[in-house]
Design a protein around this motif. Structure first.
Motif, mmCIF file in Angstrom:
data_model
loop_
_atom_site.group_PDB
_atom_site.id
_atom_site.type_symbol
_atom_site.label_atom_id
_atom_site.label_comp_id
_atom_site.label_asym_id
_atom_site.label_seq_id
_atom_site.Cartn_x
_atom_site.Cartn_y
_atom_site.Cartn_z
ATOM 1 N N ASP A 197 4.799 -4.151 13.213
ATOM 2 C CA ASP A 197 4.101 -3.943 14.488
ATOM 3 C C ASP A 197 2.584 -3.860 14.248
ATOM 4 O OD1 ASP A 197 3.118 -3.180 16.910
ATOM 5 O OD2 ASP A 197 4.451 -1.455 17.176
ATOM 6 N N PRO A 198 1.825 -4.847 14.714
ATOM 7 C CA PRO A 198 0.376 -4.825 14.472
ATOM 8 C C PRO A 198 -0.336 -3.714 15.216
ATOM 9 C CG PRO A 198 0.953 -6.617 15.950
ATOM 10 C CD PRO A 198 2.248 -6.050 15.458
ATOM 11 N N ASP A 199 0.297 -3.155 16.255
ATOM 12 C CA ASP A 199 -0.337 -2.092 17.031
ATOM 13 C C ASP A 199 -0.133 -0.714 16.412
ATOM 14 O OD1 ASP A 199 -1.234 -3.916 18.958
ATOM 15 O OD2 ASP A 199 0.685 -3.837 20.016
ATOM 16 N N LEU A 200 0.734 -0.627 15.404
ATOM 17 C CA LEU A 200 0.977 0.655 14.746
ATOM 18 C C LEU A 200 -0.146 0.941 13.755
ATOM 19 C CD1 LEU A 200 2.861 3.069 14.119
ATOM 20 C CD2 LEU A 200 3.940 1.624 12.379
ATOM 21 N N ASP A 201 -0.686 2.138 13.815
ATOM 22 C CA ASP A 201 -1.709 2.556 12.859
ATOM 23 C C ASP A 201 -0.993 3.088 11.622
ATOM 24 O OD1 ASP A 201 -3.821 3.541 11.408
ATOM 25 O OD2 ASP A 201 -4.756 4.578 13.093
ATOM 26 N N TRP A 202 -0.653 2.198 10.727
ATOM 27 C CA TRP A 202 0.153 2.524 9.553
ATOM 28 C C TRP A 202 -0.538 3.572 8.684
ATOM 29 C CZ3 TRP A 202 5.074 1.104 8.731
ATOM 30 C CH2 TRP A 202 5.615 1.264 7.463
ATOM 31 N N GLU A 203 -1.841 3.420 8.510
ATOM 32 C CA GLU A 203 -2.583 4.324 7.634
ATOM 33 C C GLU A 203 -2.588 5.750 8.175
ATOM 34 O OE1 GLU A 203 -3.466 1.304 8.384
ATOM 35 O OE2 GLU A 203 -3.280 0.425 6.389
ATOM 36 N N VAL A 211 0.833 -1.210 0.000
ATOM 37 C CA VAL A 211 0.000 0.000 0.000
ATOM 38 C C VAL A 211 0.865 1.257 0.000
ATOM 39 C CG1 VAL A 211 -1.978 -1.128 1.077
ATOM 40 C CG2 VAL A 211 -0.267 -0.027 2.526
ATOM 41 N N THR A 212 2.033 1.179 0.644
ATOM 42 C CA THR A 212 2.931 2.335 0.632
ATOM 43 C C THR A 212 3.497 2.553 -0.765
ATOM 44 O OG1 THR A 212 3.510 1.884 2.943
ATOM 45 C CG2 THR A 212 4.937 3.380 1.719
ATOM 46 N N MET A 213 3.912 1.482 -1.419
ATOM 47 C CA MET A 213 4.419 1.611 -2.788
ATOM 48 C C MET A 213 3.353 2.176 -3.712
ATOM 49 S SD MET A 213 5.975 -1.264 -5.401
ATOM 50 C CE MET A 213 4.352 -2.005 -5.705
ATOM 51 N N ARG A 214 2.118 1.741 -3.550
ATOM 52 C CA ARG A 214 1.034 2.275 -4.379
ATOM 53 C C ARG A 214 0.892 3.783 -4.190
ATOM 54 N NH1 ARG A 214 -3.619 -2.205 -2.876
ATOM 55 N NH2 ARG A 214 -2.867 -3.922 -4.204
ATOM 56 N N LEU A 215 0.944 4.224 -2.938
ATOM 57 C CA LEU A 215 0.789 5.649 -2.660
ATOM 58 C C LEU A 215 1.952 6.448 -3.235
ATOM 59 C CD1 LEU A 215 -0.809 7.900 -1.332
ATOM 60 C CD2 LEU A 215 0.343 7.370 0.833
ATOM 61 N N ILE A 216 3.173 5.918 -3.104
ATOM 62 C CA ILE A 216 4.342 6.598 -3.668
ATOM 63 C C ILE A 216 4.198 6.715 -5.180
ATOM 64 C CG2 ILE A 216 6.832 6.453 -4.019
ATOM 65 C CD1 ILE A 216 6.978 4.927 -1.332
ATOM 66 N N ARG A 217 3.781 5.632 -5.832
ATOM 67 C CA ARG A 217 3.640 5.663 -7.288
ATOM 68 C C ARG A 217 2.559 6.651 -7.716
ATOM 69 N NH1 ARG A 217 4.358 -0.457 -9.552
ATOM 70 N NH2 ARG A 217 4.110 0.672 -11.498
ATOM 71 N N ASN A 218 1.486 6.707 -6.964
ATOM 72 C CA ASN A 218 0.441 7.687 -7.285
ATOM 73 C C ASN A 218 0.970 9.116 -7.178
ATOM 74 O OD1 ASN A 218 -1.423 5.688 -7.739
ATOM 75 N ND2 ASN A 218 -2.339 5.807 -5.704
#
Length: 705
Positions: free
Chosen positions: A509-515, A463-470
């Motif tokens: 880390d599953p507790d990190l809110d990545w979004e 999802v991070t790569m997608r956002l960077i490409r966008n």
């Protein structure tokens, strides 16, 4: 495979997610309405865990297992009571949930279970709560009239074995009831048992099917095998019944739309009697085979019907699909004959893998296809489903999930390469996608997938790569000259630089809110790293940008120099001042995208593509129509200069713009535009549109000119 211990919460999260999905709304939680959400959730999962234990020991479905739960006030130390009839048995379940995976068996809990069993045996069921009373009476009836056995099941979301004190209490309690024979025993289910069972339960059921051959012959050693002739109509029926599960062990699913497959369909339709001669046939592996002969005295004098369990077509997927397609349009191919070989492996996974590889040495099978056989990919797919509810397409020819529901192996490998601390792997991905599948301790595939990345690492990288490409795509029209070339050709290195600036230390880390905590920083990081990379290129590089940014060694060198400029990157405002596009110069007309792609063989035949709307108005207008039939949004690529898209909805070929126009009409979009850019609406699993792929090729040629 046991993955849970006191320090590993992966299985706990996955089991918790599965319990929530399986038993939400099925477990009575009315006694917790006034409690906090945290207390309610913990109690629900404990009760759901008891229901799951019932499923594990009885084979019941979720609804029936949930009905066995009596946990609550007056449960008398028993969380669930299950009485089975075939075979007759009584199970008394006690469950202990722990969010940390540290639940342990306790002596007081064991004593309570035996106290509850004494009440049941003494016909004192009135001391249970209403549901417990009913089930306790059923248990007593079975214990008295059928003399069935009783098993005390303790299910623990933890890995620690029972202590000696707990085992002593079990032995003492069982001795009390086993005076006249072994009637009572016990069983422990730990977190690893629950996790393994849940994963197996979520896996597709093995394919069971019949194959009728005539004529045929067989071999018995070293593996039981049959080879013979099968009617085409029967082959098509396999796919109709089982779908893509039929190819579970194959390196890829059928690749609709290739020229070779079109020739198969043509032969079946025009010359069905010659198909057996022109086709290599089908190989089916199965766990076991049970042959039924017309005559035991003369078995080879007639047909044989093979009943297969755990069947999978490992070679000939294209043939199976071609037969089905041919029969969809005409009855004539039903007379065709197909050569089929069936091999029983007895569950020997190594032999199955070797057979799959050996039978797929032709028809442009490459390392990417064999990656589908790697058990690591099956583990990642299961982890993504269990942890995040996301899909993961592994095989070539398997349509990638829509972006919000999952990703493909190709996209995951590319994202992991970009996120790797060493920029060399981003450079390898840029030089050729084939480098992603090279095997060996120092080669890209094993570096990316050994050890196995977690579901969080894979999905967040994607999802991070997608956002960077966008963001790179958004910036492309705003710059000219050097930054424009970097934005066009430096996608992978730019992704790496942004990953490195923002840091991936907590990507697991599953507790990190990545979004919320990570992704909002991406746009600013893209601008800063673009400015930094341009600064580095200006000061010491005169070679063509495209070549530099697809050279693994140069990518590593450039990344090191960018790092030397500081963690925050370069001066974005200064970059705009120097290279910001002020006026739109008149450009010569670009060549058409489709001929460019075909001439360069840029897309492999059979590559799946998905429709993407260009704006919210179009998306809203087509949403309901596309949702009615998912095939409407899917095509496969054919290397044809005029009609390269084979639409899955009707099996016919179209130009990109022609198909979009047809779709608008069928969706009855009244305010649709007069024309469209069809090549901008069909996207590969990696997220690149046909237009973008063609533009990259054209710009590369222009730069070389």
């Amino acid at each position: 495979m046991a993955r849970t211990n006191n320090g590993d919460l992966t299985a706990v999260r996955q089991v918790g997610r599965m319990l929530d999905a399986a038993f939400d709304g099925r477990i009575d939680m009315s006694d917790f309405e006034s409690n906090s959400e945290e207390q309610r959730k913990k109690a629900f999962r404990s009760r759901a865990l008891a229901a799951l234990a019932v499923r594990m020991v009885t084979g019941w479905q979720n609804t029936d297992a949930a009905e066995a739960v009596i946990d609550g006030r007056d449960d008398q130390g028993i969380d669930a009571i299950a009485v089975t009839s075939s075979p007759p048995h009584v199970y008394l379940v006690q469950a202990k949930w722990s969010d940390q995976g540290r639940a342990t068996a306790r002596t007081d809990a064991i004593l309570k279970m035996f106290a509850g069993l004494r009440l049941i045996d003494g016909e004192e069921s009135s001391q249970f709560n209403p549901r417990g009373q009913l089930l306790a009476e059923q248990a007593k009836e079975a214990m008295s009239e059928q003399a069935v056995g009783v098993t005390l099941v303790t299910v623990l979301m933890g890995a620690e074995p029972p202590s000696r004190e707990v085992l002593n209490e079990l032995v003492n309690g069982e001795r009390e009831f086993n005076t006249h024979g072994d009637r009572v025993d016990h069983r422990f289910l730990h977190a690893s048992d629950v996790w393994n069972w849940a994963r197996a339960d979520a896996a597709p059921a093995p394919v069971a099917m019949s194959v009728k051959m005539d004529p045929w012959f067989s071999l018995d050693v070293p593996h039981q095998a049959f080879q013979g002739v099968v009617k085409a109509e029967q082959v098509a029926g396999w796919l109709d019944t089982h779908g893509t599960r039929l190819f579970e062990l194959n390196i890829r699913n059928p690749l609709d739309g290739t020229l070779a497959n079109e020739e198969l369909v043509a032969t079946l339709t025009d010359e069905p009697s010659l198909f057996w001669y022109f086709n290599n046939g089908i190989t089916v592996l199965c766990d076991t085979v049970d042959p039924l002969y017309d005559s035991m005295r003369n078995p080879h004098g007639g047909p044989v019907v093979l009943r297969l369990s755990g069947a999978s077509v490992v070679n000939g997927a294209q043939t199976v699909r071609a037969v089905q397609r041919a029969l969809e349009s005409s009855d004539d191919p039903a007379t065709a004959r197909v050569g089929v070989r069936v091999i029983a492996t007895g569950g020997a996974t190594d032999f199955s893998s070797r057979t799959t590889r050996a039978t797929n040495r032709q028809n442009q099978v490459g390392p990417r296809d064999f990656a589908a056989l790697d058990p690591v990919q099956a583990e990642i797919r299961a982890d993504l489903r269990a942890e995040l509810g996301k899909s993961y397409s592994v095989k070539r020819g398997e349509l990638s999930p829509s972006p919000e529901t999952g990703c493909s192996l190709d996209e995951a490998a590319t994202a992991l390469a970009c996120a790797h601390p060493n920029a060399e792997y981003a450079g390898r991905a840029a030089s050729s996608p084939n480098t992603l599948w090279e095997r060996g301790s120092k080669e890209t595939y094993d570096i990316l997938f050994r050890p196995q990345p977690s579901a969080f690492q894979v999905w967040r990288s994607v999802v991070t790569m997608r956002l960077i490409r966008n963001e790179l795509h958004r910036l492309r029209p705003t710059y000219e000259k050097l930054p424009a070339a970097v934005l066009e050709h430096g996608t992978y290195l730019m992704c790496h630089l942004v990953f490195r600036q923002l840091g991936t230390d907590r990507i697991d880390d599953p507790d990190l809110d990545w979004e919320s905590d990570f992704l909002p920083q991406v746009p600013a990081a893209v601008g800063a790293q673009l400015a930094a990379l341009v600064d580095v290129l200006e000061k010491g590089y005169t070679s063509r940008v495209q070549g530099l940014l697809s050279d693994p060694d140069k990518c590593r060198e450039l990344a090191a120099k960018v790092a030397g400029l500081g963690a925050t990157g370069g001066d974005t405002a200064g970059l705009v001042d120097r290279y910001g596009k002020q006026t739109q110069a008149r450009k010569r007309r670009r060549p058409n995208a489709v001929p460019t792609l075909v001439d360069h063989q840029a897309i492999k035949e059979g590559t799946p593509l998905r429709f993407v709307s260009m704006n919210s108005i179009e998306q809203e207008a087509l949403a309901d129509w596309l949702a009615e039939d998912d095939r409407r949004s899917r095509v496969t690529w054919v290397n044809d200069r005029t009609k390269p898209l084979l639409w899955e909805a009707d099996g016919r070929r179209y130009s990109p713009s022609g198909l979009v126009t047809l779709m608008w009409g069928q969706a009855r979009w009244e305010e649709r535009p007069v024309s469209n850019q069809g090549t901008a609406r069909w996207q590969t699993s990696e997220g690149a549109t046909l237009a973008a792929l063609a533009f990259a090729l054209q710009d590369g040629n222009a730069e070389s000119d």
